[in-house]
Write a protein that holds these residues in place. Sequence first.
Motif, PDB file in Angstrom:
ATOM      1  N   ASP A 387       0.796  -1.226   0.078  1.00 16.35           N
ATOM      2  CA  ASP A 387      -0.076  -0.073   0.006  1.00 16.35           C
ATOM      3  C   ASP A 387       0.687   1.252  -0.073  1.00 16.35           C
ATOM      4  O   ASP A 387       0.293   2.442  -0.384  1.00 16.35           O
ATOM      5  CB  ASP A 387      -0.948  -0.061   1.118  1.00 16.35           C
ATOM      6  CG  ASP A 387      -2.040  -1.225   1.179  1.00 16.35           C
ATOM      7  OD1 ASP A 387      -2.256  -1.536  -0.056  1.00 16.35           O
ATOM      8  OD2 ASP A 387      -2.628  -1.403   2.355  1.00 16.35           O
ATOM      9  N   ALA A 388       2.224   1.276   0.386  1.00 20.75           N
ATOM     10  CA  ALA A 388       2.889   2.287   0.466  1.00 20.75           C
ATOM     11  C   ALA A 388       3.738   2.672  -1.002  1.00 20.75           C
ATOM     12  O   ALA A 388       4.419   3.842  -0.830  1.00 20.75           O
ATOM     13  CB  ALA A 388       4.051   2.282   1.534  1.00 20.75           C
ATOM     14  N   VAL A 389       3.571   2.088  -2.123  1.00 21.00           N
ATOM     15  CA  VAL A 389       4.280   2.009  -3.116  1.00 21.00           C
ATOM     16  C   VAL A 389       2.870   2.624  -4.177  1.00 21.00           C
ATOM     17  O   VAL A 389       1.911   1.987  -4.407  1.00 21.00           O
ATOM     18  CB  VAL A 389       4.709   0.754  -3.584  1.00 21.00           C
ATOM     19  CG1 VAL A 389       5.392   0.835  -5.061  1.00 21.00           C
ATOM     20  CG2 VAL A 389       5.695   0.284  -2.732  1.00 21.00           C
ATOM     21  N   PHE A 390       3.690   3.467  -5.017  1.00 17.07           N
ATOM     22  CA  PHE A 390       2.741   4.258  -6.150  1.00 17.07           C
ATOM     23  C   PHE A 390       3.440   4.210  -7.244  1.00 17.07           C
ATOM     24  O   PHE A 390       4.746   4.458  -7.326  1.00 17.07           O
ATOM     25  CB  PHE A 390       2.396   5.628  -5.425  1.00 17.07           C
ATOM     26  CG  PHE A 390       1.890   5.770  -4.091  1.00 17.07           C
ATOM     27  CD1 PHE A 390       0.376   5.375  -3.841  1.00 17.07           C
ATOM     28  CD2 PHE A 390       2.603   5.900  -3.093  1.00 17.07           C
ATOM     29  CE1 PHE A 390      -0.278   5.359  -2.475  1.00 17.07           C
ATOM     30  CE2 PHE A 390       1.980   5.753  -1.773  1.00 17.07           C
ATOM     31  CZ  PHE A 390       0.772   5.576  -1.599  1.00 17.07           C
ATOM     32  N   GLU A 391       2.606   4.453  -8.422  1.00 18.12           N
ATOM     33  CA  GLU A 391       2.934   4.610  -9.797  1.00 18.12           C
ATOM     34  C   GLU A 391       2.708   6.067 -10.311  1.00 18.12           C
ATOM     35  O   GLU A 391       1.371   5.971 -10.437  1.00 18.12           O
ATOM     36  CB  GLU A 391       2.714   3.640 -10.533  1.00 18.12           C
ATOM     37  CG  GLU A 391       3.040   2.229 -10.255  1.00 18.12           C
ATOM     38  CD  GLU A 391       4.540   1.937 -10.619  1.00 18.12           C
ATOM     39  OE1 GLU A 391       5.181   2.764 -11.639  1.00 18.12           O
ATOM     40  OE2 GLU A 391       5.388   1.313 -10.099  1.00 18.12           O
ATOM     41  N   GLU A 392       3.693   6.743 -10.714  1.00 19.58           N
ATOM     42  CA  GLU A 392       3.351   8.133 -11.186  1.00 19.58           C
ATOM     43  C   GLU A 392       4.240   8.321 -12.363  1.00 19.58           C
ATOM     44  O   GLU A 392       5.453   8.443 -12.130  1.00 19.58           O
ATOM     45  CB  GLU A 392       3.139   9.267 -10.133  1.00 19.58           C
ATOM     46  CG  GLU A 392       2.169   9.158  -8.899  1.00 19.58           C
ATOM     47  CD  GLU A 392       2.233  10.382  -8.118  1.00 19.58           C
ATOM     48  OE1 GLU A 392       3.093  11.295  -8.425  1.00 19.58           O
ATOM     49  OE2 GLU A 392       1.467  10.194  -7.054  1.00 19.58           O
ATOM     50  N   ASP A 393       3.661   8.890 -13.441  1.00 22.56           N
ATOM     51  CA  ASP A 393       4.322   9.169 -14.637  1.00 22.56           C
ATOM     52  C   ASP A 393       5.548   8.231 -14.906  1.00 22.56           C
ATOM     53  O   ASP A 393       6.616   8.521 -15.249  1.00 22.56           O
ATOM     54  CB  ASP A 393       5.016  10.686 -14.196  1.00 22.56           C
ATOM     55  CG  ASP A 393       3.903  11.717 -14.272  1.00 22.56           C
ATOM     56  OD1 ASP A 393       2.914  11.551 -14.703  1.00 22.56           O
ATOM     57  OD2 ASP A 393       4.247  12.620 -13.362  1.00 22.56           O
ATOM     58  N   GLY A 394       4.997   6.978 -14.717  1.00 19.53           N
ATOM     59  CA  GLY A 394       5.822   5.908 -15.103  1.00 19.53           C
ATOM     60  C   GLY A 394       7.030   5.668 -14.131  1.00 19.53           C
ATOM     61  O   GLY A 394       8.088   4.819 -14.338  1.00 19.53           O
ATOM     62  N   LYS A 395       7.112   6.121 -13.002  1.00 21.93           N
ATOM     63  CA  LYS A 395       7.854   5.922 -11.872  1.00 21.93           C
ATOM     64  C   LYS A 395       7.294   5.402 -10.658  1.00 21.93           C
ATOM     65  O   LYS A 395       6.227   5.661 -10.494  1.00 21.93           O
ATOM     66  CB  LYS A 395       8.315   7.560 -11.592  1.00 21.93           C
ATOM     67  CG  LYS A 395       9.325   8.226 -12.563  1.00 21.93           C
ATOM     68  CD  LYS A 395       9.778   9.443 -11.767  1.00 21.93           C
ATOM     69  CE  LYS A 395       8.626  10.363 -11.093  1.00 21.93           C
ATOM     70  NZ  LYS A 395       9.203  11.827 -10.501  1.00 21.93           N
ATOM     71  N   THR A 396       8.258   4.447 -10.086  1.00 24.73           N
ATOM     72  CA  THR A 396       7.806   3.868  -8.817  1.00 24.73           C
ATOM     73  C   THR A 396       8.363   4.643  -7.780  1.00 24.73           C
ATOM     74  O   THR A 396       9.589   4.752  -7.617  1.00 24.73           O
ATOM     75  CB  THR A 396       8.355   2.315  -8.868  1.00 24.73           C
ATOM     76  OG1 THR A 396       7.880   1.853  -9.905  1.00 24.73           O
ATOM     77  CG2 THR A 396       7.954   1.653  -7.522  1.00 24.73           C
ATOM     78  N   LEU A 397       7.380   4.970  -6.910  1.00 22.28           N
ATOM     79  CA  LEU A 397       7.976   5.845  -5.701  1.00 22.28           C
ATOM     80  C   LEU A 397       7.177   5.749  -4.424  1.00 22.28           C
ATOM     81  O   LEU A 397       6.179   5.017  -4.302  1.00 22.28           O
ATOM     82  CB  LEU A 397       7.695   7.472  -6.133  1.00 22.28           C
ATOM     83  CG  LEU A 397       6.276   7.846  -6.804  1.00 22.28           C
ATOM     84  CD1 LEU A 397       5.499   8.173  -5.472  1.00 22.28           C
ATOM     85  CD2 LEU A 397       6.728   9.005  -7.741  1.00 22.28           C
TER      86      LEU A 397
END
Length: 462
Positions: A387-397
């Motif tokens: 739940d702490a991992v996100f995908e934004e603009d092709g990046k994993t952050l």
Amino acid sequence: MTQSTHTTSNSSPKKKILAILIGLPLLLGAGSYAYFYFLPEQAAGLTSFRVQQGEFVISLTLRGGELEAVKAENITAPQVRGELQITHLFPEGEQVDIGDLLAEFDKVEFEKRVTETEQALEAAKADLEKTMANQEAHNAQLRGEILNQEAQMHLAELQVEKMEFESSVQKEEAKLKARQAELRLKQAEKKFEAQKVVDAADTKKRNLQIARKKRDLEKAQSDLAKLSVKAKNPGLVVYGKKWSASGPVKIRVGDEIWGGHTLITLPDLSRMQVKTYVNEVEVDKLELGQKVLVKLDALPAPTFHGAITSIANLGREKEGEKNVKVFDIIVEIEEQDSRLKPGMTASSEVIIEIIPPQLVSAPDSIQPGANGEIPASDSEPLYIPLDAVFEEDGKTLVFRLVEGQPVEQAVVLGPQNDNYVIIEEGLKPGDRVTLSNPTLLLDELGGIPQEEAQQPKTAATE
């Protein structure tokens, strides 16, 4: 005065509305800025998680398993001619002793068959006696005919002797009659011999019929005796299953089954196993010998240990779900426990991989662990919730908390299980990450005005 007062009263609301329209964006912007940069994580409603370091287990949970004994004596329905309807079953779950009646079937049709075959046997015996009596009477008649022909021939021979001094014509006539008498005697003798052969064949046929009737009677009596199934060994009674429209169900009194069908199982409770299944898309993850943690649905507290001992080579259609293929799996349990009962449902957690891998010490190793394992040389991995991992603009952050504020941090992910994922790059032990995206929280508050918007800090700007 009246006009002046009216004018003043009209202009005041307009000024108030204008002030509100001008001040509201500034207020929202300031509030958002304070929310994002100055409010602690608790006040901002952010839930965080401290980065963990340690052994990481990747597993696959198999549900819907059922306990059964590794070894068991199967009591099957008798192989008899005709339909079998259960009229009695020994209570399931109770201990049976040698000689106890395990199961019994409806005997009406089989008792009728015994009676009919007994009557058929008696009729065949009576038929044989009648045939033999008729043969004896006929043979006596044939023997009488032979005696009669012998007398006629003897008379003819005497007549020939008397014609010694008569004319040649009379002599020849007497000889001819004697010859005829001799031929009639031979014919009678041949007829008698032929009749004996016929009688012997007929008697043999009747005896064969009697033997067959005897076998039929013995089979009928044996089938009748088999309808009462008794225990040859002691054990715990577990009912077998039969297929129905809704799937496999346990047999019960009144069911009709075929010969050879498993009625009752007497399991050896010293060794138990779980029969379960895996979806076809995940069967390649499993191997023979993989360690398994078993939990009973009825008793969730104890955890038992086992290993995969069998993986089906062919898939089957899952009951109740068309076009869903599964493979049967057998997990043998290591422990012996009286709480392990056949038929109990269980879930099995198959250990696919442990990171770092556990190395087993050699027999001559120095200072092995308590379980024969030695620590791995590789460092233990860092991991966080998915739940702490996100995908934004092709990046994993992730959003790492720095002094209580979320900071955008790019990360490199490693293997994952159902709940957590390994972080190979981007975090260190003790870091805290948010379990929700703080930018989404701002959006829920109405967003930040463009001129006041403040983007989250990044790791590069620290």
